[in-house]
Design a protein around this motif. Structure first.
Motif, PDB file in Angstrom:
ATOM      1  N   CYS A  19       0.833  -1.209   0.000  1.00  0.00           N
ATOM      2  CA  CYS A  19       0.000   0.000   0.000  1.00  0.00           C
ATOM      3  C   CYS A  19       0.866   1.257   0.000  1.00  0.00           C
ATOM      4  N   ALA A  20       1.952   1.256   0.767  1.00  0.00           N
ATOM      5  CA  ALA A  20       2.847   2.416   0.837  1.00  0.00           C
ATOM      6  C   ALA A  20       3.485   2.683  -0.520  1.00  0.00           C
ATOM      7  N   ALA A  21       3.837   1.619  -1.245  1.00  0.00           N
ATOM      8  CA  ALA A  21       4.419   1.790  -2.580  1.00  0.00           C
ATOM      9  C   ALA A  21       3.407   2.422  -3.525  1.00  0.00           C
ATOM     10  N   ILE A  23       0.943   4.392  -2.600  1.00  0.00           N
ATOM     11  CA  ILE A  23       0.807   5.791  -2.160  1.00  0.00           C
ATOM     12  C   ILE A  23       1.939   6.624  -2.739  1.00  0.00           C
ATOM     13  N   ARG A  24       3.197   6.099  -2.706  1.00  0.00           N
ATOM     14  CA  ARG A  24       4.339   6.834  -3.273  1.00  0.00           C
ATOM     15  C   ARG A  24       4.139   7.067  -4.763  1.00  0.00           C
ATOM     16  N   LYS A  25       3.644   6.046  -5.473  1.00  0.00           N
ATOM     17  CA  LYS A  25       3.425   6.181  -6.908  1.00  0.00           C
ATOM     18  C   LYS A  25       2.367   7.250  -7.185  1.00  0.00           C
ATOM     19  N   ASP A  26       1.276   7.229  -6.411  1.00  0.00           N
ATOM     20  CA  ASP A  26       0.194   8.200  -6.600  1.00  0.00           C
ATOM     21  C   ASP A  26       0.556   9.595  -6.099  1.00  0.00           C
ATOM     22  N   ASN A  27       1.587   9.685  -5.261  1.00  0.00           N
ATOM     23  CA  ASN A  27       1.962  10.959  -4.640  1.00  0.00           C
ATOM     24  C   ASN A  27       3.261  11.507  -5.234  1.00  0.00           C
ATOM     25  N   GLY A  28       3.534  11.184  -6.478  1.00  0.00           N
ATOM     26  CA  GLY A  28       4.713  11.729  -7.158  1.00  0.00           C
ATOM     27  C   GLY A  28       6.026  11.259  -6.578  1.00  0.00           C
ATOM     28  N   GLY A  29       6.062  10.068  -5.991  1.00  0.00           N
ATOM     29  CA  GLY A  29       7.295   9.519  -5.444  1.00  0.00           C
ATOM     30  C   GLY A  29       7.589   9.917  -4.010  1.00  0.00           C
ATOM     31  N   HIS A  30       6.701  10.687  -3.412  1.00  0.00           N
ATOM     32  CA  HIS A  30       6.903  11.137  -2.035  1.00  0.00           C
ATOM     33  C   HIS A  30       6.217  10.191  -1.054  1.00  0.00           C
ATOM     34  N   ASP A  31       6.882   9.980   0.078  1.00  0.00           N
ATOM     35  CA  ASP A  31       6.292   9.152   1.125  1.00  0.00           C
ATOM     36  C   ASP A  31       5.161   9.890   1.812  1.00  0.00           C
ATOM     37  N   ARG A  32       4.199   9.140   2.255  1.00  0.00           N
ATOM     38  CA  ARG A  32       3.107   9.672   3.052  1.00  0.00           C
ATOM     39  C   ARG A  32       2.746   8.582   4.057  1.00  0.00           C
ATOM     40  N   PRO A  33       2.488   8.908   5.304  1.00  0.00           N
ATOM     41  CA  PRO A  33       2.177   7.867   6.281  1.00  0.00           C
ATOM     42  C   PRO A  33       0.891   7.123   5.925  1.00  0.00           C
ATOM     43  N   LEU A  34       0.871   5.866   6.260  1.00  0.00           N
ATOM     44  CA  LEU A  34      -0.308   5.033   6.052  1.00  0.00           C
ATOM     45  C   LEU A  34      -1.418   5.517   6.965  1.00  0.00           C
ATOM     46  N   ASP A  35      -2.611   5.741   6.420  1.00  0.00           N
ATOM     47  CA  ASP A  35      -3.738   6.227   7.215  1.00  0.00           C
ATOM     48  C   ASP A  35      -4.807   5.143   7.258  1.00  0.00           C
ATOM     49  N   VAL A  36      -4.822   4.391   8.363  1.00  0.00           N
ATOM     50  CA  VAL A  36      -5.788   3.297   8.514  1.00  0.00           C
ATOM     51  C   VAL A  36      -6.709   3.549   9.709  1.00  0.00           C
ATOM     52  N   ARG A  37      -6.910   4.819  10.060  1.00  0.00           N
ATOM     53  CA  ARG A  37      -7.723   5.158  11.234  1.00  0.00           C
ATOM     54  C   ARG A  37      -9.170   4.731  11.094  1.00  0.00           C
ATOM     55  N   ASP A  38      -9.646   4.501   9.875  1.00  0.00           N
ATOM     56  CA  ASP A  38     -11.035   4.091   9.705  1.00  0.00           C
ATOM     57  C   ASP A  38     -11.234   2.597   9.952  1.00  0.00           C
ATOM     58  N   ASP A  39     -10.164   1.862  10.227  1.00  0.00           N
ATOM     59  CA  ASP A  39     -10.243   0.434  10.548  1.00  0.00           C
ATOM     60  C   ASP A  39      -9.426   0.188  11.811  1.00  0.00           C
ATOM     61  N   MET A  40     -10.101   0.014  12.924  1.00  0.00           N
ATOM     62  CA  MET A  40      -9.413  -0.096  14.213  1.00  0.00           C
ATOM     63  C   MET A  40      -8.514  -1.332  14.293  1.00  0.00           C
ATOM     64  N   THR A  41      -8.840  -2.403  13.585  1.00  0.00           N
ATOM     65  CA  THR A  41      -7.982  -3.593  13.590  1.00  0.00           C
ATOM     66  C   THR A  41      -6.659  -3.288  12.905  1.00  0.00           C
ATOM     67  N   LEU A  42      -6.719  -2.665  11.720  1.00  0.00           N
ATOM     68  CA  LEU A  42      -5.494  -2.302  11.009  1.00  0.00           C
ATOM     69  C   LEU A  42      -4.711  -1.246  11.781  1.00  0.00           C
ATOM     70  N   GLN A  43      -5.413  -0.315  12.431  1.00  0.00           N
ATOM     71  CA  GLN A  43      -4.737   0.716  13.211  1.00  0.00           C
ATOM     72  C   GLN A  43      -3.953   0.066  14.349  1.00  0.00           C
ATOM     73  N   ALA A  44      -4.570  -0.888  15.027  1.00  0.00           N
ATOM     74  CA  ALA A  44      -3.889  -1.585  16.125  1.00  0.00           C
ATOM     75  C   ALA A  44      -2.673  -2.347  15.608  1.00  0.00           C
ATOM     76  N   MET A  45      -2.777  -2.936  14.421  1.00  0.00           N
ATOM     77  CA  MET A  45      -1.642  -3.657  13.839  1.00  0.00           C
ATOM     78  C   MET A  45      -0.518  -2.694  13.476  1.00  0.00           C
ATOM     79  N   ALA A  46      -0.870  -1.521  12.955  1.00  0.00           N
ATOM     80  CA  ALA A  46       0.150  -0.530  12.599  1.00  0.00           C
ATOM     81  C   ALA A  46       0.895  -0.052  13.839  1.00  0.00           C
ATOM     82  N   GLU A  47       0.195   0.059  14.954  1.00  0.00           N
ATOM     83  CA  GLU A  47       0.797   0.536  16.201  1.00  0.00           C
ATOM     84  C   GLU A  47       1.621  -0.532  16.909  1.00  0.00           C
ATOM     85  N   ASN A  48       1.399  -1.791  16.584  1.00  0.00           N
ATOM     86  CA  ASN A  48       2.065  -2.897  17.271  1.00  0.00           C
ATOM     87  C   ASN A  48       3.335  -3.304  16.518  1.00  0.00           C
ATOM     88  N   PRO A  49       4.519  -3.163  17.117  1.00  0.00           N
ATOM     89  CA  PRO A  49       5.759  -3.518  16.416  1.00  0.00           C
ATOM     90  C   PRO A  49       5.874  -5.010  16.083  1.00  0.00           C
TER      91      PRO A  49
END
Length: 77
Positions: A19-21, A23-49
Motif C-alpha cells: 500500500c505504501a508503494a 501511495i508513493r506512486k500516486d503521490n509523485g514519489g513522495h512518502d506519506r504515512p499510512l492512514d488506517v484510522r477508519d479500521d481499528m484492527t489495522l490501526q492496532a496492527m500498525a501501532e504494534n511492532p
C-alpha cells in the motif's frame, strides 16, 4: 490490505508496504504515512511492532487530520 479478511495471506508488514508503494506512486514519489484510522484492527496492527515489523510510518489514531475519502460538507450557492 482491503482483502485481508478474504484470504490475503500476506503478513501485515508486507501488505502495508505494498500500500505504501502505491501511495508513493500516486503521490509523485513522495512518502506519506499510512492512514488506517477508519479500521481499528489495522490501526492496532500498525501501532504494534510485532505486526509492523518494518516500522512503516502511520497516522496516529488521535490525529486531528481529516480521514481521506470521508464525507465533506460542500456549500454550493
Amino acid at each position: 490490505m482491503l482483502t485481508g479478511a478474504n484470504g490475503n495471506d500476506n503478513p501485515f508488514a508486507t501488505a502495508a508496504n505494498i500500500c505504501a508503494a502505491k501511495i508513493r506512486k500516486d503521490n509523485g514519489g513522495h512518502d506519506r504515512p499510512l492512514d488506517v484510522r477508519d479500521d481499528m484492527t489495522l490501526q492496532a496492527m500498525a501501532e504494534n511492532p510485532d505486526y509492523n515489523t518494518t516500522s512503516l510510518s502511520f497516522v496516529p489514531r488521535n490525529s486531528k487530520t481529516r480521514i481521506p475519502g470521508g464525507i465533506r460538507n460542500i456549500n454550493i450557492d
